[in-house]
Design a protein around this motif. Structure first.
Motif, PDB file in Angstrom:
ATOM      1  N   MET A  49      10.752   2.184  11.232  1.00  0.00           N
ATOM      2  CA  MET A  49      10.382   1.249  10.195  1.00  0.00           C
ATOM      3  C   MET A  49       9.143   1.764   9.462  1.00  0.00           C
ATOM      4  O   MET A  49       8.363   2.513  10.011  1.00  0.00           O
ATOM      5  CB  MET A  49      10.053  -0.125  10.797  1.00  0.00           C
ATOM      6  N   ARG A  50       8.998   1.252   8.249  1.00  0.00           N
ATOM      7  CA  ARG A  50       7.865   1.660   7.424  1.00  0.00           C
ATOM      8  C   ARG A  50       7.291   0.441   6.709  1.00  0.00           C
ATOM      9  O   ARG A  50       8.040  -0.323   6.091  1.00  0.00           O
ATOM     10  CB  ARG A  50       8.344   2.694   6.415  1.00  0.00           C
ATOM     11  N   PHE A  51       5.967   0.256   6.810  1.00  0.00           N
ATOM     12  CA  PHE A  51       5.281  -0.883   6.213  1.00  0.00           C
ATOM     13  C   PHE A  51       4.313  -0.410   5.135  1.00  0.00           C
ATOM     14  O   PHE A  51       3.637   0.601   5.299  1.00  0.00           O
ATOM     15  CB  PHE A  51       4.465  -1.646   7.260  1.00  0.00           C
ATOM     16  N   LEU A  52       4.223  -1.189   4.046  1.00  0.00           N
ATOM     17  CA  LEU A  52       3.235  -0.965   2.996  1.00  0.00           C
ATOM     18  C   LEU A  52       2.276  -2.147   2.998  1.00  0.00           C
ATOM     19  O   LEU A  52       2.706  -3.303   2.859  1.00  0.00           O
ATOM     20  CB  LEU A  52       3.908  -0.835   1.622  1.00  0.00           C
ATOM     21  N   ILE A  53       0.989  -1.872   3.166  1.00  0.00           N
ATOM     22  CA  ILE A  53      -0.041  -2.901   3.197  1.00  0.00           C
ATOM     23  C   ILE A  53      -0.829  -2.822   1.896  1.00  0.00           C
ATOM     24  O   ILE A  53      -1.395  -1.776   1.576  1.00  0.00           O
ATOM     25  CB  ILE A  53      -0.980  -2.698   4.407  1.00  0.00           C
ATOM     26  N   ILE A  54      -0.840  -3.923   1.148  1.00  0.00           N
ATOM     27  CA  ILE A  54      -1.510  -3.958  -0.151  1.00  0.00           C
ATOM     28  C   ILE A  54      -2.612  -5.009  -0.085  1.00  0.00           C
ATOM     29  O   ILE A  54      -2.335  -6.206   0.009  1.00  0.00           O
ATOM     30  CB  ILE A  54      -0.517  -4.310  -1.275  1.00  0.00           C
ATOM     31  N   ASP A  55      -3.839  -4.547  -0.110  1.00  0.00           N
ATOM     32  CA  ASP A  55      -4.995  -5.437  -0.038  1.00  0.00           C
ATOM     33  C   ASP A  55      -6.197  -4.668  -0.567  1.00  0.00           C
ATOM     34  O   ASP A  55      -6.292  -3.467  -0.343  1.00  0.00           O
ATOM     35  CB  ASP A  55      -5.234  -5.881   1.413  1.00  0.00           C
ATOM     36  N   ASP A  56      -7.098  -5.363  -1.243  1.00  0.00           N
ATOM     37  CA  ASP A  56      -8.283  -4.689  -1.768  1.00  0.00           C
ATOM     38  C   ASP A  56      -9.411  -4.619  -0.741  1.00  0.00           C
ATOM     39  O   ASP A  56     -10.491  -4.125  -1.049  1.00  0.00           O
ATOM     40  CB  ASP A  56      -8.767  -5.366  -3.061  1.00  0.00           C
ATOM     41  N   ASP A  57      -9.155  -5.043   0.480  1.00  0.00           N
ATOM     42  CA  ASP A  57     -10.145  -5.039   1.555  1.00  0.00           C
ATOM     43  C   ASP A  57      -9.756  -4.015   2.622  1.00  0.00           C
ATOM     44  O   ASP A  57      -8.741  -4.169   3.297  1.00  0.00           O
ATOM     45  CB  ASP A  57     -10.231  -6.441   2.165  1.00  0.00           C
ATOM     46  N   GLU A  58     -10.575  -2.991   2.761  1.00  0.00           N
ATOM     47  CA  GLU A  58     -10.278  -1.925   3.717  1.00  0.00           C
ATOM     48  C   GLU A  58     -10.214  -2.418   5.161  1.00  0.00           C
ATOM     49  O   GLU A  58      -9.452  -1.882   5.966  1.00  0.00           O
ATOM     50  CB  GLU A  58     -11.309  -0.799   3.596  1.00  0.00           C
ATOM     51  N   PHE A  96      -4.815  -0.137  -2.274  1.00  0.00           N
ATOM     52  CA  PHE A  96      -5.814  -1.131  -2.623  1.00  0.00           C
ATOM     53  C   PHE A  96      -5.474  -2.003  -3.830  1.00  0.00           C
ATOM     54  O   PHE A  96      -6.218  -2.921  -4.137  1.00  0.00           O
ATOM     55  CB  PHE A  96      -7.165  -0.439  -2.881  1.00  0.00           C
ATOM     56  N   SER A  97      -4.374  -1.716  -4.523  1.00  0.00           N
ATOM     57  CA  SER A  97      -4.072  -2.481  -5.738  1.00  0.00           C
ATOM     58  C   SER A  97      -2.572  -2.588  -5.970  1.00  0.00           C
ATOM     59  O   SER A  97      -1.779  -1.817  -5.415  1.00  0.00           O
ATOM     60  CB  SER A  97      -4.720  -1.812  -6.950  1.00  0.00           C
ATOM     61  N   GLY A  98      -2.231  -3.525  -6.844  1.00  0.00           N
ATOM     62  CA  GLY A  98      -0.836  -3.679  -7.218  1.00  0.00           C
ATOM     63  C   GLY A  98      -0.278  -2.439  -7.901  1.00  0.00           C
ATOM     64  O   GLY A  98       0.845  -2.028  -7.646  1.00  0.00           O
ATOM     65  N   ALA A  99      -1.068  -1.823  -8.769  1.00  0.00           N
ATOM     66  CA  ALA A  99      -0.619  -0.611  -9.466  1.00  0.00           C
ATOM     67  C   ALA A  99      -0.335   0.517  -8.475  1.00  0.00           C
ATOM     68  O   ALA A  99       0.673   1.217  -8.592  1.00  0.00           O
ATOM     69  CB  ALA A  99      -1.664  -0.176 -10.491  1.00  0.00           C
ATOM     70  N   GLU A 100      -1.230   0.691  -7.493  1.00  0.00           N
ATOM     71  CA  GLU A 100      -1.003   1.712  -6.461  1.00  0.00           C
ATOM     72  C   GLU A 100       0.241   1.385  -5.639  1.00  0.00           C
ATOM     73  O   GLU A 100       0.986   2.282  -5.231  1.00  0.00           O
ATOM     74  CB  GLU A 100      -2.205   1.813  -5.524  1.00  0.00           C
ATOM     75  N   ALA A 101       0.488   0.098  -5.407  1.00  0.00           N
ATOM     76  CA  ALA A 101       1.658  -0.321  -4.637  1.00  0.00           C
ATOM     77  C   ALA A 101       2.948   0.060  -5.357  1.00  0.00           C
ATOM     78  O   ALA A 101       3.894   0.554  -4.738  1.00  0.00           O
ATOM     79  CB  ALA A 101       1.617  -1.828  -4.390  1.00  0.00           C
ATOM     80  N   ILE A 102       2.972  -0.148  -6.654  1.00  0.00           N
ATOM     81  CA  ILE A 102       4.161   0.184  -7.437  1.00  0.00           C
ATOM     82  C   ILE A 102       4.426   1.681  -7.380  1.00  0.00           C
ATOM     83  O   ILE A 102       5.565   2.117  -7.179  1.00  0.00           O
ATOM     84  CB  ILE A 102       4.006  -0.333  -8.886  1.00  0.00           C
ATOM     85  N   ASP A 103       3.385   2.483  -7.527  1.00  0.00           N
ATOM     86  CA  ASP A 103       3.532   3.940  -7.434  1.00  0.00           C
ATOM     87  C   ASP A 103       4.017   4.367  -6.049  1.00  0.00           C
ATOM     88  O   ASP A 103       4.921   5.192  -5.928  1.00  0.00           O
ATOM     89  CB  ASP A 103       2.211   4.644  -7.751  1.00  0.00           C
ATOM     90  N   ALA A 104       3.413   3.802  -4.999  1.00  0.00           N
ATOM     91  CA  ALA A 104       3.793   4.160  -3.626  1.00  0.00           C
ATOM     92  C   ALA A 104       5.226   3.739  -3.338  1.00  0.00           C
ATOM     93  O   ALA A 104       5.990   4.478  -2.693  1.00  0.00           O
ATOM     94  CB  ALA A 104       2.837   3.513  -2.628  1.00  0.00           C
ATOM     95  N   PHE A 105       5.614   2.568  -3.828  1.00  0.00           N
ATOM     96  CA  PHE A 105       6.965   2.057  -3.606  1.00  0.00           C
ATOM     97  C   PHE A 105       7.999   2.963  -4.289  1.00  0.00           C
ATOM     98  O   PHE A 105       9.000   3.349  -3.686  1.00  0.00           O
ATOM     99  CB  PHE A 105       7.073   0.629  -4.135  1.00  0.00           C
ATOM    100  N   ARG A 106       7.731   3.298  -5.547  1.00  0.00           N
ATOM    101  CA  ARG A 106       8.657   4.168  -6.295  1.00  0.00           C
ATOM    102  C   ARG A 106       8.799   5.529  -5.602  1.00  0.00           C
ATOM    103  O   ARG A 106       9.898   6.031  -5.416  1.00  0.00           O
ATOM    104  CB  ARG A 106       8.186   4.359  -7.732  1.00  0.00           C
ATOM    105  N   LYS A 107       7.677   6.105  -5.189  1.00  0.00           N
ATOM    106  CA  LYS A 107       7.704   7.405  -4.517  1.00  0.00           C
ATOM    107  C   LYS A 107       8.486   7.323  -3.207  1.00  0.00           C
ATOM    108  O   LYS A 107       9.265   8.222  -2.889  1.00  0.00           O
ATOM    109  CB  LYS A 107       6.288   7.910  -4.258  1.00  0.00           C
ATOM    110  N   ALA A 108       8.302   6.256  -2.457  1.00  0.00           N
ATOM    111  CA  ALA A 108       9.016   6.095  -1.184  1.00  0.00           C
ATOM    112  C   ALA A 108      10.524   6.045  -1.399  1.00  0.00           C
ATOM    113  O   ALA A 108      11.288   6.664  -0.653  1.00  0.00           O
ATOM    114  CB  ALA A 108       8.534   4.841  -0.466  1.00  0.00           C
ATOM    115  N   VAL A 109      10.952   5.336  -2.434  1.00  0.00           N
ATOM    116  CA  VAL A 109      12.387   5.259  -2.735  1.00  0.00           C
ATOM    117  C   VAL A 109      12.897   6.623  -3.188  1.00  0.00           C
ATOM    118  O   VAL A 109      13.954   7.088  -2.748  1.00  0.00           O
ATOM    119  CB  VAL A 109      12.672   4.171  -3.792  1.00  0.00           C
ATOM    120  N   GLU A 110      12.140   7.298  -4.056  1.00  0.00           N
ATOM    121  CA  GLU A 110      12.538   8.631  -4.533  1.00  0.00           C
ATOM    122  C   GLU A 110      12.635   9.624  -3.379  1.00  0.00           C
ATOM    123  O   GLU A 110      13.498  10.496  -3.380  1.00  0.00           O
ATOM    124  CB  GLU A 110      11.543   9.139  -5.579  1.00  0.00           C
TER     125      GLU A 110
END
Length: 131
Positions: free
Chosen positions: A1-10, A30-44
């Motif tokens: 399994m793989r989890f993505l954690i999106i939060d601005d608090d380290e 740390f941000s929604g924009a980074e989450a979208i990039d990470a999500f797209r890359k993971a799918v690709e």
């Protein structure tokens, strides 16, 4: 399994990664924009995230907006049904409006209010078939 954690608090990243790393590979942004990039890359890369942990209160793009973008990205990429990520909202907000928006617009599997406890997080994830 793989989890993505999106939060601005380290500290949230460190806490959840330590708690969940025995169950899944965890990546944090740390941000929604980074989450979208990470999500797209993971799918690709053909290594998608099974579960997304999303904070609501973040600068620039809040968690509801980021969730809307991630769900739209899933649709754009033809991901549906059992292939869709499970959403866990992690937030200090527990008002009816935010809870409703998370479940009915973001299709959240569960909603965990900060501050976390290990037992509560693990129980919520088990009860919602995430672990």
């Amino acid at each position: 399994m793989r989890f993505l954690i999106i939060d601005d608090d380290e500290t949230v990243h460190m806490y959840l990664t330590k708690l969940l790393s025995s169950y899944a590979r965890c990546e944090s942004v740390f941000s929604g924009a980074e989450a979208i990039d990470a999500f797209r890359k993971a799918v690709e890369d053909k290594d998608p995230f099974d579960t997304v942990f999303m904070d609501i209160l973040m600068p620039e793009m809040d968690g509801h907006a980021a969730t809307k973008e991630l769900r739209a990205l899933e649709a754009e990429l033809g991901i549906n049904g059992p292939g869709e990520f499970k959403l866990v909202m992690i937030t200090s907000l527990n008002d009816t409006k935010n809870v409703s928006q998370a479940f009915f617009k973001g299709y959240a599997s569960c909603y965990i209010v900060k501050p976390f406890s290990k037992v509560r997080v693990l129980n919520e994830l088990r009860e919602n078939n995430i672990l």
